[in-house]
Structures are given as structure tokens and as C-alpha cells.
Design an enzyme around this catalytic site. Structure first.
Site, PDB file in Angstrom:
ATOM      1  N   ASN A   1       0.831  -1.217   0.000  1.00  0.00           N
ATOM      2  CA  ASN A   1       0.000   0.000   0.000  1.00  0.00           C
ATOM      3  C   ASN A   1       0.862   1.261   0.000  1.00  0.00           C
ATOM      4  OD1 ASN A   1      -2.137  -1.431   2.563  1.00  0.00           O
ATOM      5  ND2 ASN A   1      -2.287  -1.648   0.345  1.00  0.00           N
TER       6      ASN A   1
ATOM      7  N   CYS B   1     -28.737   5.344 -10.040  1.00  0.00           N
ATOM      8  CA  CYS B   1     -28.050   4.828  -8.861  1.00  0.00           C
ATOM      9  C   CYS B   1     -26.877   3.967  -9.330  1.00  0.00           C
ATOM     10  CB  CYS B   1     -28.998   4.056  -7.944  1.00  0.00           C
ATOM     11  SG  CYS B   1     -29.289   2.329  -8.384  1.00  0.00           S
TER      12      CYS B   1
ATOM     13  N   CYS C   1     -14.257 -28.274 -17.165  1.00  0.00           N
ATOM     14  CA  CYS C   1     -13.322 -29.191 -17.816  1.00  0.00           C
ATOM     15  C   CYS C   1     -12.093 -28.475 -18.380  1.00  0.00           C
ATOM     16  CB  CYS C   1     -14.026 -30.018 -18.890  1.00  0.00           C
ATOM     17  SG  CYS C   1     -14.693 -29.016 -20.199  1.00  0.00           S
TER      18      CYS C   1
END
Lengths: 323, 647
Positions: free
Chosen positions: B51, B153, B168
């Protein structure tokens, strides 16, 4: 490019950004030397960004003593007057910046950059100036150009909620990515002096109004012998006069430089922290691009105005030569 | 500085920041400098070394501490007189309910995952508090404004489901490195170190001999007479040797594919390393088991190097030994974590050995970690720019400057000369189940799917609900909560195991179910349609939810342009809507037809937003940015790295 490896510490710290620009760019960054002159809010933001990015060294120049106004957008210096004890703005910023990344050498240089000789400039790969008069900008830019090595020159300023970045990379070659191909591309940049001398009638249509407005203010400050930003609403009549003269000489309609915009630039001398962050961020990205040789650089002006929210690139160069 | 009115609005404001990470650090700093006096900040994370290159409020000495708390202290140093209230907590915790959200004038998101973003979006809608949302990846970013009833929104545009790979491909026929990573991380790592009770397809397609029988379950346990080395080699030879041989025996599979080659440890480690031990000593001084490393044991330093098959084999065996020797207590509970060095080493080695077997180029630990950890590329500059733009929008919101709200995109390549491109916000999508009351449609086999499937695969995974309650008419079929009595809990658990048609109040074709989340105060109705068959590969959930469609507004072009000075023409500019740490979605904003400025009246429109897709990374120099246009999947969570080639 030498193939010196990054240390484990560097790889861990810079992990996320190496994923953006690669190990090679990170190595170049760590060997780059950057000089900034004028350490107000926008430049502080820029310094934070490049110190975090892991450049080799940063040299700060700003002999001004700290004032409340100078600290309005400064997150490096605690507002404790006792701690200032006669230190310059650059000195106080230096300590905090070192703290951000122990791998970057941060130091202070005193004096007036525009009076320094060529060998001082030769130490740097990038020079950024701010709060700098028109003539000093031209002078420092020329000194960068005279250096035997290519020194990237940037001038940055914010007034009210507007910001301007000027870029001179001289003759700049970089690897441009086009879909899956990489092509070598060379750009010719004009100096600041050349750019502001380009006749306005030759500019592309609808150049950002901020370009013109900044030139008017710059001219005004130069004529009155003011330091950049030492303006108020009382200066408006004189500024409008300069606008008229310039527009007449350049055959530009005065409506391209609205009164309202000039007023904002004259009055809004206190910094807008969000705008400092935006301009300081864009400038940081540009300097990282120029050092790493990756990504399309801005040629050669960038403008942002919080009122319309646009961040615009303008190419202000002589159309016949490109520079 | 801002105008007097702005300053007044800023001083009076009480704001909530969600996230104190890459964007959060920049945002908290810019808010404080801008004069905000009362800031609350929620972040559940602690600080990590990776960070520090951008989260500039944190130092090496803070690693391991709460981001919200350290960020507060760092900002108070330069603005000591403001109030910052930190919460080291998950924003989805029940204490952060609608009443909590109602105390704020605006909510500012700097989040790193879709799940939390959706949750905050709902709480803001329920509390009627404006939301300024943001995201970045690399040099790209965006800021959007969400005001209930006025602008769309956060969920008005459906977010794409995470890409998943057919089972698979992962278990039998990998063709890209990412397939090997998925296998190593989600199957092998999970099998050896994770929850033993989790279903795992590690052996499924390898043949009947080691099918998912009881016997096979035991196979991966260490036997009493085995040392770590013997156990490691047995696992190695089984998964890279024997299983490949079994797969090869099914010739049909390889008709049009390159055959993999089985790899056995004895063939790789010839001679010198046959009995290799003592390396554990190099880690013996380490007290903290989370820092043990097989690379350190073996003297490998550069994470950018691509290891040879021998080195991968040694890392595989060494990391397995270190897990067994140093981290025994965690075995059975481990979940892959990109910040767990030993886990990354194990997964890198296993993926590389599998890649070698299938003729896929191997990758460095650095690259493998990026793919396995869904790591998004992040730099300080973009976060700083985005945080500045958030504050500009937040100030407009505080002044209810509705006409000037903008969503702004930060671009890598200029569009119409712009690197920062403002666009007028869109209106709410009328078919959005979150901010309008439009019912959804669920096609499901009501005789086969259980209520549990509905809860897990639809209510939680698709609708993003946290504490759901499910009703059929007035009958409660299911709910979650602390205050339920035992009878109810028993009743609900028995309902979970029933197929829909056999519930106390049977759910069949034509039924309308009501699903509510009490914390999010969100209710939505779902029309049930019975359907017999589902395509296993394309519709692995055995259900299909629809009705939440892109707003017609997004498709047609009916947004006036942000400004009518610039008449330059059309550009199609991809913009990535991303998160700081985890990739999410991308919006492609394209402008419409070319016009002269004089033609653009206040009612005309040229900007519109279009499709939503995803992609991980824009920088072409990235190794994993090859021809592969559908990245990663996997764990069923939404926070996975995805990418999609742009049209």
C-alpha cells in the site's frame, strides 16, 4: 539501459505500480533527478506523487518564509508556528517528504534558480517551476535547453479553481503503442518563449480560454513588476486594458477572454486544494511518462477548470514547424 | 479558495467516507485541506507494504494497523482542529444501518469491491443521502454522482457477472496460463490446505480410479509413515504425473488438442536433490509463520524471474514442506490470499508445472501473483486526481447545485483533447430493481431447485443482499437475524433443504416472491417462471434471473452534451470504471454525431453511455495482456479480475 535489478524491498514497495509501467520504467525512475522551484500546494502534490513513485532524488527550492496563505493547501507542514523557527518553505517541506519514501533523496537548494549557471542544471533530468514570473520562466526554460543533456521543463500554476501546465520536452522520442504495435515517435516541442509567441491567429480554433486569459494576467504581472498571484479585483481595469491591446494586436475577438474569467484569476489567489491535487496528479503522470519514455506525453499545454470540469490538452506550437 | 457560500456549506457538512485506501488517503487529505470539519471514515483493512507506494498517510511502521485510525492521526497532524471519526469495521456491519447513514450530508466512496459498493448504494438510497462514487485502475478512473430520484443509482446499469470457465477447461484441458493458476489456486491449494468439506473438482475429470469417492478424499491426507518429502512427492507425482496419464487415456479429448506430458518428480530432480532437506533451517529463526518463504529457503530472490521446471519443482516441494512444518495449525482453514507469500509461491510453482505439462509458457511469481490475486494496477497520481474530483462534486452536492453535477472520467488517451472528461449524469433506469420497484423474472425448475439454491445463487450472489427475508404472500419462508426463536430457525433450515414447489407455501410458475433486506431497506419482487431444462455450461446456476435491463436511455442517445462550445466530432472512448484494488466494470462512453456548436441547443444531445464490460489493464506491455480476452473467474465472488477486449 543497464540491467541492474530492483531490490526486494523496491519490488515489494512498488509492486502495484510496476504492474502499471513495468520494471524497466521503475529502474529509470529510481535513477532520475528532479528539481522543483516554488513549493505551493500544486507542487507539493506533485512532489508527493513522484517521491512515492520512487524517483532517485528531489531538490526543492523556495526560500519564502512560511505564511498562513502559503500553507492553505500544504499537507506537509503542521500549522505550528513555533516549529517554523525561521525555516524556509522548502526546508519545512523537505523533512516531511523524506518521510514518505526513505529510498528517495530529498534536499533543499537556496537561491534564485534563474540566476544559476548551466552546470547546476546539468545535474537534473526534470525541472519544474511554479509561482514564477514570465521572464524567469523563459530564462529557466532556455537554460534547460542549453544543457548538453535533455532536461524536461515544466511550468505549473493554479489560480482560483483553474490550473495550467506547460511542457517542453524539446526533441522527444518515445515508444508509442498502437494496438499491438509499438512505433517510435518523435515530437518537437517549442520553448515557452516560442509557444507564447505563436500568433494567436494561427492557433487552432477554440483554444481553451484559459490559455489566453493566463497570457493576459502574465503580461499584466510582468508590466507591473508583481510576483505571480499578487493581484486583486482592483487590477481589473488595467488587466482589461492589456486584454484589449493584446486582442487588437493578435486580431482576436475579446469575447474569447471573458471578464468573468479574468476576474476569477485575479481574485482567486488562495489555492483550491482539489484543483492542486488534480493538477499535481496530472503533472506527476507527465513527469513519470517523460522519464520512463512510456505513454503519450502532453504536447504542450494542459488546462483544467473546476467550473466546467474539463481537463484539456492544447498544442500551442508553430503550425509550420510543429515547434 | 472556495467562495463564501461554498466554505459555509463545507464547514457545516458532516461527511462519511467509505474506504481509507488508495483513493481514501488522498480524499481524506483533500477534504481536510478544503476545510471539511466533520469527517467519518470506515475501513476494515489493515496496512500492508504494497500500500505504501500510494497510500501516503501510512509508513512502514504502521504495517498491520487499522487504515482508518492511522489515516486519521496522519491528517490531524496538519489539520489538528478538525474532527475525524474512524471505524475499523466492515461497512456491511449492522451498526451501519439506515439511521447511521441518515446523519450525513453526503457519502463518499473509495471502495475496492463491487459487493460493498452495492451495499452502500442501497443504504444511501434508503437513507436518501447523496453518494459520490469513484474507482481507479492504473491511469484510468471515474467519479460519479448518485442522487435518489435525480440521477441513476450505482446499480442502474447491470454489472457484468464474473467470467467463469467451464470446469473441464480447468481440470482437463487448460490452454492459457490463467487456467493453470485457477487449477493451482482453487483446486489444488484448496484441496491440500483448505476446508476438507468443500466440494472440489481436482480429480473429477481425471478418470474413475480416483473419482470423488471416500478413498480419493483420503488420498490427499499425509499418511502416518510418510515424511514431508515423501508426501510432497506423492502429491506431485499424482497430480502432475498419474492424473495426466489418466487424462491421456481418454483419446477422444486429444484428437484436436496437443497432448500434455506427464511429469514425475524423479525425472525432474535427477540426482542432486533426491534427498533434499535441512532447508527448513533457513526459516527457523522466523517466529512469525506468515513470513516463511520457500524462495528464501532455496535462495531465489527475484520475483520477476521465470523459474525452470527444476526450480518450480523444488519450490513446490519446499513450500508444501513449509506449510506442513511451520504452518500446520492453519491447514484445513487456509484460503488463498495474495499477500501470503508461501501460498503465492506454492500456487506459482504448481501452475508453472502444470503449464509445462500442457506446453503453456511459464510465468514469474510476480505475474502469477497478479493473476491469482486479481491485483489491480494502482498509482498515486490517478488516486490524487480522482480524490480531487470527488471533493469538487461533493461541494456541488452540499450546495444542491443539481444542474452542474458531472460524472468525470480520467482517461489515459485524450478524447476530444480531454484527459479529464465531464459528462452529465444519467437519469435513473426505470427497470432498475434497486432504485425503482420493477419486479424481476426468475426462470427456475421449481421441482429441482431448493430454497437454499435460490438464497445462495440469486438472493446473495446476484441481488447482493446481506440479511435477506423471503416471503410468499404473507408466509415467511426464510429470514436471517439474531433475534429469531429456535422454532423459527429450525423451520427456516428445513425450508432451505426443500425444493421450491414443496415449500409450506409452494413456489411454482406464476408465484411472486418478495425478497427484502432489512439492513439495506431494499425490497424486490420476483416473478417465478417454471422451466424444466438448463444448459449446464451456460447456466450453471440452473436458474436465470432477468428483468434488470439496460436503460433504453443508455442505448438511445438523449443526453445533451456537457457543454456546447466544443463542436469537434465523435470519439468512442473507453473508460474503465474500476476499483483501487479489484477490477470491476468499465463504461464505454461514446459521443454521438458530429455537429456544429450552433446546432446544439439545450435540448439536443450527443453524449450517451453505452455498454458495460470489464478488463484488467490497459497497458499493452503487461505480459498477461496477450490474446486473452476473458480473464479470470473463479471463486464465485464478484471481486474477481476480469477483462474484455474492447470492440
Amino acid at each position: 539501459m543497464d540491467s541492474e535489478e530492483l531490490t526486494e524491498q523496491e519490488t515489494a514497495l512498488y509492486d502495484r505500480q510496476i504492474r502499471v509501467w513495468g520494471v524497466d520504467a521503475q529502474r529509470r525512475l529510481s535513477k532520475s533527478h528532479i528539481l522543483v522551484s516554488g513549493t505551493k500546494g500544486t507542487v507539493i502534490e506533485f512532489c508527493k506523487n513522484i517521491v512515492l513513485a520512487g524517483i532517485g532524488s528531489l531538490t526543492l527550492m523556495d526560500d519564502r518564509l512560511v505564511t498562513e496563505e502559503l500553507l492553505s493547501a500544504n499537507f506537509l507542514i503542521p500549522p505550528d508556528e513555533n516549529a517554523f523557527s525561521g525555516n524556509s518553505l522548502a526546508e519545512l517541506c523537505c523533512d516531511s517528504l523524506r518521510d514518505f519514501n526513505p529510498m528517495v533523496r530529498v534536499s533543499v537548494e537556496k537561491g534564485d534558480l534563474s540566476s544559476f549557471g548551466g552546470d547546476f542544471y546539468d545535474k537534473f533530468d526534470v525541472v519544474v517551476v511554479s509561482c514564477c514570473s514570465l521572464s524567469k520562466k523563459k530564462l529557466i526554460n532556455e537554460k534547460c535547453r542549453k544543457s548538453p543533456k535533455r532536461i524536461a521543463f515544466y511550468a505549473v500554476d493554479c489560480r482560483d479553481s483553474c490550473g495550467e501546465i506547460f511542457v517542453d520536452l524539446q526533441n522527444y522520442t518515445y515508444a508509442q503503442k498502437k494496438l499491438d504495435d509499438t512505433i517510435e515517435r518523435t515530437l518537437q516541442y517549442p520553448s515557452f518563449e516560442e509557444a507564447v509567441a505563436v500568433p494567436w491567429s494561427q492557433l487552432p480554433r477554440r483554444v481553451s480560454k484559459l490559455f489566453f486569459a493566463s497570457r493576459v494576467i502574465e503580461r499584466f504581472e510582468q508590466a507591473e513588476g508583481r510576483n505571480p498571484g499578487e493581484t486583486s479585483i482592483a487590477d481589473l481595469p488595467s488587466v482589461l486594458k492589456i486584454r484589449k491591446e493584446l486582442c487588437e494586436a493578435q486580431a482576436l475577438n475579446e469575447s474569447n477572454i471573458p471578464d468573468g474569467l479574468l476576474e476569477r484569476l485575479l481574485v482567486g489567489t488562495k489555492e483550491h486544494p482539489p484543483v492542486c491535487a488534480i493538477i499535481g496528479g496530472i503533472l506527476g503522470q507527465e513527469v513519470i511518462k517523460a522519464i520512463s519514455g512510456k505513454g503519450d506525453p502532453i504536447k504542450n499545454f494542459f488546462f483544467f477548470d473546476a467550473v466546467d470540469g474539463k481537463g484539456i490538452i492544447e498544442d500551442i506550437s508553430n503550425p509550420s514547424t510543429g515547434s | 479558495m472556495a467562495s463564501e457560500e461554498q466554505l459555509l456549506a463545507i464547514k457545516k457538512a458532516k461527511v462519511l467516507m467509505v474506504g481509507a485506501g488508495g483513493i481514501g488517503c488522498e480524499l481524506l487529505k483533500t477534504l481536510a485541506l478544503s476545510g471539511f470539519q466533520d469527517i467519518h471514515i470506515i475501513d476494515m483493512d489493515t496496512i500492508e507494504v504494497s500500500n505504501l507506494n500510494r497510500q501516503f498517510l501510512f509508513r512502514q511502521s504502521h504495517v498491520g494497523q487499522s487504515k482508518a485510525k492511522v489515516a486519521r492521526e496522519a491528517v490531524l497532524r496538519f489539520r489538528p482542529h478538525i474532527s475525524i471519526t474512524p471505524y475499523h469495521a466492515n461497512v456491511k456491519d449492522p451498526e451501519f444501518n439506515v439511521d447511521f447513514f441518515k446523519q450525513f450530508n453526503v457519502v463518499l466512496n473509495g471502495l475496492d469491491n463491487l459487493d460493498a459498493r452495492r451495499h452502500v448504494n442501497r443504504l444511501c438510497l434508503a437513507a436518501n443521502v447523496p453518494l459520490v462514487e469513484s474507482g481507479t485502475t492504473g491511469f484510468l478512473g471515474q467519479v460519479t454522482v448518485h442522487i435518489k430520484g435525480k440521477t441513476e443509482c450505482y446499480e442502474c446499469q447491470p454489472k457484468p457477472a464474473p467470467k467463469t470457465y467451464p470446469v473441464c477447461t480447468i481440470t482437463s484441458t487448460p490452454s492459457k496460463f490463467v487456467h493453470c493458476i485457477v487449477w493451482a489456486k482453487d483446486l489444488l491449494f484448496a484441496k491440500l490446505f483448505g476446508d476438507k468439506n468443500q466440494a472440489n473438482d481436482l480429480n473429477v475429470r481425471s478418470g474413475d480410479a480416483t473419482g470423488s469417492s471416500e478413498h480419493a478424499e483420503d488420498f490427499f491426507e499425509r499418511r502416518e509413515d510418510e515424511d514431508f518429502e515423501q508426501y510432497g512427492r506423492r502429491i506431485y507425482d499424482h497430480v502432475f504425473g498419474y492424473n495426466i496419464e489418466v487424462a491421456l487415456s481418454n483419446e477422444e479429448t486429444w484428437k484436436n488438442r496437443n497432448k500434455p506430458k506427464p511429469i514425475y518428480s524423479r525425472d525432474v530432480l535427477t540426482g542432486e536433490f533426491v534427498q533434499q532437506n535441512g532447508n527448513l533451517d533457513k526459516n527457523s529463526h522466523i517466529d512469525d509463520p506468515s513470513t516463511v518463504s520457500a524462495m528464501a529457503s532455496l535462495g531465489l530472490k527475484n520475483p520477476q524471474d521465470i523459474w525452470s521446471l527444476v526450480e518450480n519443482t523444488r519450490i513446490f516441494l519446499e513450500s508444501l514442506k513449509l506449510f506442513l512444518g511451520k504452518r500446520e495449525k492453519e491447514i484445513g482453514n487456509l484460503i488463498f490470499d495474495k499477500d501470503d507469500q508461501l501460498a503465492v509461491e506454492f500456487v506459482t510453482a504448481a501452475a508453472n508445472i502444470r503449464a509445462a505439462s500442457f506446453g503453456i509458457p511459464m510465468q514469474s511469481l510476480f505475474e502469477a501473483k497478479g493473476i491469482a490475486g486479481n491485483i489491480v494496477h494502482a498509482v498515486a497520481t490517478t488516486n490524487a486526481i480522482i480524490a480531487g474530483l470527488i471533493v469538487i462534486e461533493a461541494i456541488k452536492v452540499l450546495q444542491s447545485d443539481t444542474n452542474n453535477y458531472r460524472m468525470t472520467f480520467c482517461l489515459e488517451h485524450p478524447s476530444k483533447k480531454m484527459l479529464l472528461m465531464p459528462v452529465e449524469p444519467f437519469e435513473p433506469n426505470k427497470s432498475c430493481y434497486v432504485c425503482s420497484e420493477t419486479p424481476l423474472l426468475l426462470e427456475v425448475n421449481t421441482h429441482r431447485s431448493k430454497l437454499r439454491d435460490f438464497v445462495e445463487k440469486i438472493v446473495k450472489a446476484k441481488l447482493g443482499m446481506n440479511l435477506p427475508l423471503i416471503m410468499h404472500g404473507s408466509t415467511l419462508l426464510y429470514e436471517v437475524g439474531d433475534d429469531l426463536d429456535e422454532d423459527m430457525v429450525a423451520n427456516y433450515s428445513s425450508n432451505l433443504e426443500k425444493v421450491l414447489a414443496e415449500l409450506p407455501s409452494p413456489v411454482t410458475g406464476g408465484t411472486v416472491l418478495t425478497v427484502e433486506d432489512l439492513q439495506q431497506e431494499l425490497t424486490c419482487n420476483i416473478n417465478i417462471k417454471h422451466r424444466e431444462e438448463f444448459d449446464e455450461e451456460k447456466e450453471p446456476d440452473g436458474m436465470l434471473l432477468s428483468g434488470w435491463v439496460q436503460s433504453p436511455q443508455m442505448k438511445k442517445v438523449n443526453h445533451k452534451q456537457v457543454d456546447n462550445e466544443d463542436s469537434t466530432s465523435i470519439v468512442s472512448q473507453p473508460v474503465h470504471v474500476e476499483t483501487e484494488d479489484v477490477n470491476e466494470t468499465e463504461i464505454v462512453v461514446s459521443t454521438g454525431t458530429k455537429r456544429k456548436s450552433s446546432e446544439i441547443s439545450s435540448t439536443s444531445s450527443i453524449a450517451s453511455a453505452a455498454s458495460v464490460g470489464t478488463r484488467s489493464n490497459q497497458k499493452p506491455e503487461e505480459i498477461n495482456d496477450d490474446d486473452d480476452d476473458d480473464l479470470v473467474i473463479l471463486d464465485g465472488h464478484s471481486d474477481t479480475l476480469k477483462k474484455k477486449r474492447l470492440q
